[in-house]
Design a protein around this motif. Structure first.
Motif, PDB file in Angstrom:
ATOM      1  N   ALA A 296       0.803  -1.214  -0.080  1.00 26.25           N
ATOM      2  CA  ALA A 296      -0.031  -0.023  -0.142  1.00 26.25           C
ATOM      3  C   ALA A 296       0.918   1.298  -0.090  1.00 26.25           C
ATOM      4  O   ALA A 296       0.509   2.282  -0.736  1.00 26.25           O
ATOM      5  N   ASP A 297       1.957   1.231   1.059  1.00 23.59           N
ATOM      6  CA  ASP A 297       2.728   2.444   0.972  1.00 23.59           C
ATOM      7  C   ASP A 297       3.428   2.854  -0.171  1.00 23.59           C
ATOM      8  O   ASP A 297       4.051   4.049  -0.422  1.00 23.59           O
ATOM      9  N   ARG A 298       3.811   1.961  -1.088  1.00 21.63           N
ATOM     10  CA  ARG A 298       4.417   2.003  -2.335  1.00 21.63           C
ATOM     11  C   ARG A 298       3.625   2.007  -3.472  1.00 21.63           C
ATOM     12  O   ARG A 298       4.301   2.227  -4.518  1.00 21.63           O
ATOM     13  N   ILE A 299       2.304   2.072  -3.415  1.00 21.21           N
ATOM     14  CA  ILE A 299       1.497   2.380  -4.576  1.00 21.21           C
ATOM     15  C   ILE A 299       1.374   3.863  -4.955  1.00 21.21           C
ATOM     16  O   ILE A 299       0.816   4.538  -3.991  1.00 21.21           O
ATOM     17  N   HIS A 300       1.896   4.441  -6.071  1.00 21.06           N
ATOM     18  CA  HIS A 300       1.899   5.656  -6.255  1.00 21.06           C
ATOM     19  C   HIS A 300       0.979   6.275  -7.327  1.00 21.06           C
ATOM     20  O   HIS A 300       0.720   7.178  -7.533  1.00 21.06           O
ATOM     21  N   PHE A 301       0.442   5.168  -8.006  1.00 19.79           N
ATOM     22  CA  PHE A 301      -0.568   5.503  -8.948  1.00 19.79           C
ATOM     23  C   PHE A 301      -1.470   4.246  -9.505  1.00 19.79           C
ATOM     24  O   PHE A 301      -0.717   3.116  -9.338  1.00 19.79           O
ATOM     25  N   VAL A 302      -2.324   4.175 -10.136  1.00 17.17           N
ATOM     26  CA  VAL A 302      -3.367   2.960  -9.934  1.00 17.17           C
ATOM     27  C   VAL A 302      -3.844   2.977 -11.603  1.00 17.17           C
ATOM     28  O   VAL A 302      -4.466   3.980 -11.871  1.00 17.17           O
ATOM     29  N   HIS A 303      -4.013   2.098 -12.015  1.00 18.87           N
ATOM     30  CA  HIS A 303      -4.561   1.686 -13.313  1.00 18.87           C
ATOM     31  C   HIS A 303      -5.784   0.831 -13.058  1.00 18.87           C
ATOM     32  O   HIS A 303      -5.396  -0.249 -12.626  1.00 18.87           O
ATOM     33  N   LEU A 304      -7.038   1.243 -13.270  1.00 21.45           N
ATOM     34  CA  LEU A 304      -8.146   0.348 -12.871  1.00 21.45           C
ATOM     35  C   LEU A 304      -8.738  -0.249 -14.188  1.00 21.45           C
ATOM     36  O   LEU A 304      -9.345   0.628 -14.907  1.00 21.45           O
ATOM     37  N   ARG A 305      -8.667  -1.524 -14.509  1.00 23.00           N
ATOM     38  CA  ARG A 305      -9.274  -2.011 -15.513  1.00 23.00           C
ATOM     39  C   ARG A 305      -9.190  -3.707 -15.168  1.00 23.00           C
ATOM     40  O   ARG A 305      -8.592  -3.949 -14.170  1.00 23.00           O
ATOM     41  N   ILE A 334     -10.620  -1.437  -4.840  1.00 20.95           N
ATOM     42  CA  ILE A 334     -10.689   0.015  -4.456  1.00 20.95           C
ATOM     43  C   ILE A 334     -10.937   0.199  -2.907  1.00 20.95           C
ATOM     44  O   ILE A 334     -10.335   1.347  -2.455  1.00 20.95           O
ATOM     45  N   SER A 335     -11.502  -0.571  -2.243  1.00 19.84           N
ATOM     46  CA  SER A 335     -11.736  -0.481  -0.890  1.00 19.84           C
ATOM     47  C   SER A 335     -10.296  -0.464  -0.087  1.00 19.84           C
ATOM     48  O   SER A 335      -9.896   0.420   0.696  1.00 19.84           O
ATOM     49  N   GLU A 336      -9.238  -1.395  -0.550  1.00 21.29           N
ATOM     50  CA  GLU A 336      -7.876  -1.204  -0.048  1.00 21.29           C
ATOM     51  C   GLU A 336      -7.190  -0.252  -0.335  1.00 21.29           C
ATOM     52  O   GLU A 336      -6.322   0.687   0.610  1.00 21.29           O
ATOM     53  N   ILE A 337      -7.421   0.575  -1.533  1.00 18.48           N
ATOM     54  CA  ILE A 337      -6.801   1.577  -2.024  1.00 18.48           C
ATOM     55  C   ILE A 337      -7.403   2.872  -1.117  1.00 18.48           C
ATOM     56  O   ILE A 337      -6.466   3.850  -0.566  1.00 18.48           O
ATOM     57  N   LEU A 338      -8.562   3.040  -0.876  1.00 18.33           N
ATOM     58  CA  LEU A 338      -9.117   4.252  -0.087  1.00 18.33           C
ATOM     59  C   LEU A 338      -8.758   3.913   1.403  1.00 18.33           C
ATOM     60  O   LEU A 338      -8.490   5.007   2.141  1.00 18.33           O
ATOM     61  N   LYS A 339      -8.633   2.702   1.613  1.00 20.33           N
ATOM     62  CA  LYS A 339      -8.124   2.665   3.207  1.00 20.33           C
ATOM     63  C   LYS A 339      -6.805   2.989   3.263  1.00 20.33           C
ATOM     64  O   LYS A 339      -6.268   3.692   4.339  1.00 20.33           O
ATOM     65  N   GLU A 340      -5.943   3.034   2.284  1.00 20.25           N
ATOM     66  CA  GLU A 340      -4.624   3.712   2.394  1.00 20.25           C
ATOM     67  C   GLU A 340      -4.591   4.947   2.168  1.00 20.25           C
ATOM     68  O   GLU A 340      -3.778   5.600   2.989  1.00 20.25           O
ATOM     69  N   ASN A 349       0.372  12.990   4.927  1.00 22.42           N
ATOM     70  CA  ASN A 349       1.350  12.569   3.790  1.00 22.42           C
ATOM     71  C   ASN A 349       0.694  13.636   2.816  1.00 22.42           C
ATOM     72  O   ASN A 349      -0.490  13.935   2.538  1.00 22.42           O
ATOM     73  N   TYR A 350       1.607  14.308   1.867  1.00 25.22           N
ATOM     74  CA  TYR A 350       1.215  15.179   0.703  1.00 25.22           C
ATOM     75  C   TYR A 350       0.590  14.344  -0.269  1.00 25.22           C
ATOM     76  O   TYR A 350      -0.330  15.095  -1.284  1.00 25.22           O
ATOM     77  N   ASP A 351       0.578  13.180  -0.526  1.00 21.31           N
ATOM     78  CA  ASP A 351       0.237  12.396  -1.683  1.00 21.31           C
ATOM     79  C   ASP A 351      -0.837  11.518  -1.217  1.00 21.31           C
ATOM     80  O   ASP A 351      -1.041  10.334  -1.524  1.00 21.31           O
ATOM     81  N   ALA A 352      -1.692  11.970  -0.438  1.00 20.72           N
ATOM     82  CA  ALA A 352      -2.749  11.201   0.165  1.00 20.72           C
ATOM     83  C   ALA A 352      -3.618  10.622  -0.756  1.00 20.72           C
ATOM     84  O   ALA A 352      -4.428   9.517  -0.615  1.00 20.72           O
ATOM     85  N   GLU A 353      -3.901  11.345  -1.629  1.00 24.09           N
ATOM     86  CA  GLU A 353      -4.930  11.102  -2.956  1.00 24.09           C
ATOM     87  C   GLU A 353      -4.097  10.398  -3.975  1.00 24.09           C
ATOM     88  O   GLU A 353      -3.022  11.093  -4.499  1.00 24.09           O
ATOM     89  N   ILE A 354      -4.362   9.428  -4.361  1.00 19.02           N
ATOM     90  CA  ILE A 354      -3.358   8.514  -5.404  1.00 19.02           C
ATOM     91  C   ILE A 354      -4.063   8.756  -6.635  1.00 19.02           C
ATOM     92  O   ILE A 354      -5.319   8.561  -6.790  1.00 19.02           O
TER      93      ILE A 354
END
Length: 401
Positions: A296-305, A334-340, A349-354
């Motif tokens: 989770a902490d290392r995910i900086h960008f997400v492709h959802l497909r 998506i649930s896990e992403i939003l929890k992160e 964190n400045y990058d709270a929104e991914i």
């Protein structure tokens, strides 16, 4: 999540206004006109920003939020002595991007080819068009069009027999389509590799297996990720697509174990992941919600497909499914992403929104008569984004956000 869409630049048939109207706040773009390995100058970066932000005073704000991709030169992937020169160029490009406030840079480490498919306009039951990969067709290309010397050892007898039958049944037009599809170049370019020279590119990796390629990747991130961290840039690798070896080329960013080794190779937060649910989801052994939770902490960008797996001749077939209807458990991901994101907000964190983008939408409605880069039509991605944002809102309510 920060809603974005990929934009290939001024020649993209999908306009920046289309992206605004889709409800995006950011653009994912790259300077595809610059040869791989050359420095992206501040002037060139600023020119792209000025185009993206030209209408910000009149309309909703749109920013260049993610670079996809700052490509890695083949000499780095092959571990040649010249790699250090190209790594230095890469670092200069990162510095120039950081000077303009860009904080997320995606890249991949797939040798020679980028993403691979065997059909770009597979007709779905509803009449829309999707990207598709058929292992038997890919084998037919390898064995009977490319005629790669080592191809005979890469497939089972059953697959070779099926590929031969499939090839013999193809028309000349179908064979040409298969060849052009497999040899399609990098995203952002409609120019394909040439069959006459393609084998030579593969030969460059004759003595490079998974172990060697992995070592070259780990060397690259050990040199670049700490520097990116100092610049305030999150570097995030895109997984292999599809996530298994092709044409004798190794692939080393396909599984949870691959990602774990990579994260350990440079233990800084800037050494991160572009979590592409479509690429990773092709493998049934990848548990995507668990992987999001783990990294989770290392995910900086997400492709959802999502893709949908099938079988043909006991071999893998998959197509790009509607965003909520494939093999990926999009609700749990998506649930896990939003929890992160919640965790990052609590930590300040400045990058709270991914940044997130819908990927590989179907060609549908008016886009069936439009010419866009395969997988990147406007309406199919708009549909995917709308579905994802609806699910996001519902999950946030359940989480108490």
């Amino acid at each position: 999540m920060l809603a974005t869409m990929r934009w290939f630049g001024p020649n993209d048939q999908v306009s920046l206004m289309d992206i605004r109207q889709a409800g995006c706040v950011g653009v994912v773009s790259a300077l595809h006109q610059i040869p791989v390995g050359e420095v992206w100058s501040e002037k060139q970066i600023n020119e792209r920003i000025q185009i993206i932000e030209a209408e910000n005073d009149r309309y909703s704000k749109l920013e260049w939020l993610v670079v996809e991709s700052l490509p890695v030169h083949e000499d780095i992937k092959k571990g040649l002595p010249s790699r250090d020169k190209y790594i230095e160029n890469y670092k200069v490009s990162l510095k120039n991007l950081a000077n303009f406030g860009i904080k997320t840079v995606c890249y991949n480490f797939m040798p020679v080819l980028d993403w691979s498919r065997t059909k770009l306009d597979y007709t779905m039951p509803d009449g829309s068009k999707a990207l598709r990969f058929v292992w038997t067709d890919f084998a037919a290309f390898d064995l009977f069009i490319l005629k790669r010397p080592a191809a005979e050892t890469a497939y089972t007898e059953e697959t070779k027999k099926a590929a031969k039958k499939r090839f013999e049944e193809m028309s000349a037009e179908e064979k040409a389509e298969l060849q052009n599809t497999v040899l399609l170049g990098l995203p952002g370019s409609m120019e394909a590799f040439h069959l006459e020279t393609f084998q030579g590119l593969l030969n460059n990796y004759a003595n490079i297996g998974a172990e060697e390629l992995r070592a070259n990747l780990h060397y690259f991130v050990s040199q670049v990720a700490p520097y990116a961290q100092k610049l305030g840039i999150n570097l995030c690798i895109h997984p292999d697509d599809p996530p298994f070896p092709l044409l004798g080329l190794p692939r080393v960013v396909s599984t949870e174990q691959d990602l774990e080794m990579l994260m350990n190779a440079a233990d800084v937060r800037a050494n991160g992941i572009t979590f592409c649910t479509g690429s990773l989801g092709v493998r049934e052994d990848n548990n995507l919600p668990a992987m999001v939770k783990k990294f989770a902490d290392r995910i900086h960008f997400v492709h959802l497909r999502t893709t949908k797996r099938e079988t043909e001749y006991n071999t893998l077939v998959f197509h790009e499914a509607a965003h909520l209807n494939g093999d990926v458990d999009m609700y749990e991901v998506i649930s896990e992403i939003l929890k992160e994101e919640n965790t990052r907000r609590k930590n300040g964190n400045y990058d709270a929104e991914i940044p997130m983008r819908p990927d590989h939408g179907h060609q549908m409605l008016n886009d069936l008569s439009s010419s866009t880069y395969p997988g990147y039509s406007a309406i199919g991605r708009l549909k995917g984004l709308a579905e994802i944002r609806g699910m996001e809102m519902a999950i946030k309510r359940n989480l108490g956000n």
